[in-house]
Design a protein around this motif. Structure first.
Motif, PDB file in Angstrom:
ATOM      1  N   TRP A 172       0.671  -0.898   0.129  1.00 65.95           N
ATOM      2  CA  TRP A 172       0.039   0.041   0.165  1.00 65.95           C
ATOM      3  C   TRP A 172       1.019   1.394  -0.402  1.00 65.95           C
ATOM      4  CZ3 TRP A 172      -5.057   0.257  -0.850  1.00 65.95           C
ATOM      5  CH2 TRP A 172      -5.816  -1.185  -0.952  1.00 65.95           C
ATOM      6  N   HIS A 173       1.930   0.985   1.132  1.00 60.12           N
ATOM      7  CA  HIS A 173       2.761   2.320   0.794  1.00 60.12           C
ATOM      8  C   HIS A 173       3.363   2.754  -0.540  1.00 60.12           C
ATOM      9  CE1 HIS A 173       3.021   3.655   5.086  1.00 60.12           C
ATOM     10  NE2 HIS A 173       3.298   2.334   4.975  1.00 60.12           N
ATOM     11  N   THR A 174       4.007   1.781  -0.707  1.00 57.29           N
ATOM     12  CA  THR A 174       4.614   1.663  -2.736  1.00 57.29           C
ATOM     13  C   THR A 174       3.786   2.342  -3.323  1.00 57.29           C
ATOM     14  OG1 THR A 174       5.686  -0.348  -2.181  1.00 57.29           O
ATOM     15  CG2 THR A 174       5.489  -0.228  -4.342  1.00 57.29           C
ATOM     16  N   LEU A 175       1.974   1.705  -3.498  1.00 60.33           N
ATOM     17  CA  LEU A 175       1.400   1.956  -4.792  1.00 60.33           C
ATOM     18  C   LEU A 175       0.737   3.856  -3.950  1.00 60.33           C
ATOM     19  CD1 LEU A 175      -1.397   2.026  -6.524  1.00 60.33           C
ATOM     20  CD2 LEU A 175      -2.632   1.799  -4.202  1.00 60.33           C
ATOM     21  N   HIS A 176       0.854   4.094  -2.849  1.00 56.33           N
ATOM     22  CA  HIS A 176       0.700   5.350  -2.642  1.00 56.33           C
ATOM     23  C   HIS A 176       1.794   5.852  -3.140  1.00 56.33           C
ATOM     24  CE1 HIS A 176      -0.733   8.921  -0.117  1.00 56.33           C
ATOM     25  NE2 HIS A 176       0.586   9.359   0.035  1.00 56.33           N
ATOM     26  N   ALA A 177       3.094   5.795  -2.829  1.00 52.32           N
ATOM     27  CA  ALA A 177       4.749   6.208  -3.872  1.00 52.32           C
ATOM     28  C   ALA A 177       4.582   6.266  -5.363  1.00 52.32           C
ATOM     29  CB  ALA A 177       5.650   4.938  -2.862  1.00 52.32           C
ATOM     30  N   ALA A 178       3.446   5.198  -5.873  1.00 51.42           N
ATOM     31  CA  ALA A 178       3.488   5.043  -7.116  1.00 51.42           C
ATOM     32  C   ALA A 178       2.551   6.395  -8.103  1.00 51.42           C
ATOM     33  CB  ALA A 178       3.024   3.715  -7.520  1.00 51.42           C
ATOM     34  N   LEU A 179       1.658   6.594  -6.583  1.00 51.43           N
ATOM     35  CA  LEU A 179       0.103   7.494  -7.280  1.00 51.43           C
ATOM     36  C   LEU A 179       1.235   8.989  -6.739  1.00 51.43           C
ATOM     37  CD1 LEU A 179      -2.567   5.672  -6.142  1.00 51.43           C
ATOM     38  CD2 LEU A 179      -1.592   5.871  -8.082  1.00 51.43           C
ATOM     39  N   ALA A 180       2.084   9.254  -6.626  1.00 49.60           N
ATOM     40  CA  ALA A 180       2.126  10.244  -5.466  1.00 49.60           C
ATOM     41  C   ALA A 180       4.002  10.499  -6.834  1.00 49.60           C
ATOM     42  CB  ALA A 180       2.595  10.333  -4.418  1.00 49.60           C
ATOM     43  N   ASP A 181       3.529   9.984  -7.651  1.00 47.15           N
ATOM     44  CA  ASP A 181       4.549   9.656  -8.934  1.00 47.15           C
ATOM     45  C   ASP A 181       6.176  10.066  -7.845  1.00 47.15           C
ATOM     46  OD1 ASP A 181       6.031   9.601 -11.271  1.00 47.15           O
ATOM     47  OD2 ASP A 181       5.241  11.640 -11.848  1.00 47.15           O
ATOM     48  N   ARG A 182       6.321   9.411  -6.971  1.00 51.62           N
ATOM     49  CA  ARG A 182       7.519   9.592  -6.089  1.00 51.62           C
ATOM     50  C   ARG A 182       9.177   8.861  -6.830  1.00 51.62           C
ATOM     51  NH1 ARG A 182       6.464   8.585  -0.054  1.00 51.62           N
ATOM     52  NH2 ARG A 182       4.403   9.728  -0.366  1.00 51.62           N
ATOM     53  N   ALA A 183      10.208   9.489  -6.914  1.00 54.50           N
ATOM     54  CA  ALA A 183      11.256   8.549  -7.400  1.00 54.50           C
ATOM     55  C   ALA A 183      11.242   7.676  -6.549  1.00 54.50           C
ATOM     56  CB  ALA A 183      12.145   9.278  -7.848  1.00 54.50           C
ATOM     57  N   GLU A 184      12.148   7.777  -5.522  1.00 56.11           N
ATOM     58  CA  GLU A 184      13.124   7.438  -4.577  1.00 56.11           C
ATOM     59  C   GLU A 184      12.301   5.882  -3.896  1.00 56.11           C
ATOM     60  OE1 GLU A 184      11.180  10.276  -1.205  1.00 56.11           O
ATOM     61  OE2 GLU A 184      11.666  10.093  -3.935  1.00 56.11           O
ATOM     62  N   PRO A 185      13.398   5.205  -3.821  1.00 55.20           N
ATOM     63  CA  PRO A 185      12.409   3.788  -2.687  1.00 55.20           C
ATOM     64  C   PRO A 185      11.168   3.832  -1.864  1.00 55.20           C
ATOM     65  CG  PRO A 185      14.410   3.617  -4.465  1.00 55.20           C
ATOM     66  CD  PRO A 185      14.735   4.404  -3.443  1.00 55.20           C
ATOM     67  N   VAL A 186      10.460   3.192  -1.690  1.00 58.33           N
ATOM     68  CA  VAL A 186       9.811   2.765  -0.647  1.00 58.33           C
ATOM     69  C   VAL A 186      10.245   2.602   0.390  1.00 58.33           C
ATOM     70  CG1 VAL A 186       7.647   2.673   0.890  1.00 58.33           C
ATOM     71  CG2 VAL A 186       7.578   3.661  -1.705  1.00 58.33           C
ATOM     72  N   THR A 187      10.734   2.642   1.746  1.00 52.86           N
ATOM     73  CA  THR A 187      10.651   1.795   2.936  1.00 52.86           C
ATOM     74  C   THR A 187      10.159   1.890   3.993  1.00 52.86           C
ATOM     75  OG1 THR A 187      12.663   1.007   4.488  1.00 52.86           O
ATOM     76  CG2 THR A 187      12.974   3.780   3.846  1.00 52.86           C
ATOM     77  N   THR A 188       9.672   0.368   4.612  1.00 58.90           N
ATOM     78  CA  THR A 188       9.365   0.325   5.887  1.00 58.90           C
ATOM     79  C   THR A 188       9.690   0.795   7.053  1.00 58.90           C
ATOM     80  OG1 THR A 188       9.721  -1.540   6.470  1.00 58.90           O
ATOM     81  CG2 THR A 188       7.458  -1.915   4.623  1.00 58.90           C
ATOM     82  N   GLU A 189      11.613   1.086   6.850  1.00 59.28           N
ATOM     83  CA  GLU A 189      12.281   1.537   8.602  1.00 59.28           C
ATOM     84  C   GLU A 189      11.681   3.046   8.259  1.00 59.28           C
ATOM     85  OE1 GLU A 189      14.402  -0.486  10.205  1.00 59.28           O
ATOM     86  OE2 GLU A 189      12.852  -1.400   9.254  1.00 59.28           O
TER      87      GLU A 189
END
Ligand code: ZN
Length: 153
Positions: free
Chosen positions: A136-153
């Motif tokens: 879900w966090h990854t989807l959120h980043a994709a929709l926000a067009d964020r370039a840097e990878p998401v990490t749960t840390e």
């Protein structure tokens, strides 16, 4: 009559089914959004691909690897948001996140959460919350067009 134990088994069956045969498990050629997500705690690592048509999610896919919970969550995330607008998907992300952290009573939101309520038991296992929320966090980043990878840390 259904006991709580039966319900738990049923939920596990849905999760097992999605982890063994993940839906939308493919790289989307021509995706106009994508994001990568890691959960270093468990080793879950996924890429989510989205084909946005205006503000509507026309197609969605994912690939990568992870534990059964993260894979099932990614699979069910894709089936839940396909066809939705980005605003609807973000609202669902918000609800799922609150459910996973125990801040929301899934029974009161069963109409919008649908089958996603199978993950409500995850809030009892803090380590697993990150597995279930990563897609879900990854989807959120994709929709926000964020370039840097998401990490749960
Ligand atoms: Zn995991």
């Amino acid at each position: 009559m259904t006991s709580d134990a039966d319900l738990r088994d049923l939920y596990q069956e849905v999760i097992l089914d999605h982890s063994k045969r993940p839906r939308n498990y493919r790289k989307l050629e021509g995706a106009n959004r994508k994001a990568e997500g890691y959960n270093p705690l468990c080793g879950d690592h996924f890429t989510v691909y989205v084909n946005l048509d205006g503000d509507r999610i026309r197609e969605i896919g994912f690939e990568g690897s992870g534990c059964a919970i993260s894979k099932a969550s990614a699979s069910m995330m894709t089936t839940s948001v396909a066809g939705k607008t980005t605003a609807e998907a973000d609202a669902l992300f918000e609800q799922v996140h609150r459910m996973l952290t125990g801040a929301l009573n899934p029974a009161e939101h069963a109409d919008t959460l649908g089958k996603l309520t199978v993950f409500s038991g995850v809030c009892e296992f803090p380590v697993r919350v990150k597995c279930a929320s990563l897609p879900w966090h990854t989807l959120h980043a994709a929709l926000a067009d964020r370039a840097e990878p998401v990490t749960t840390e």
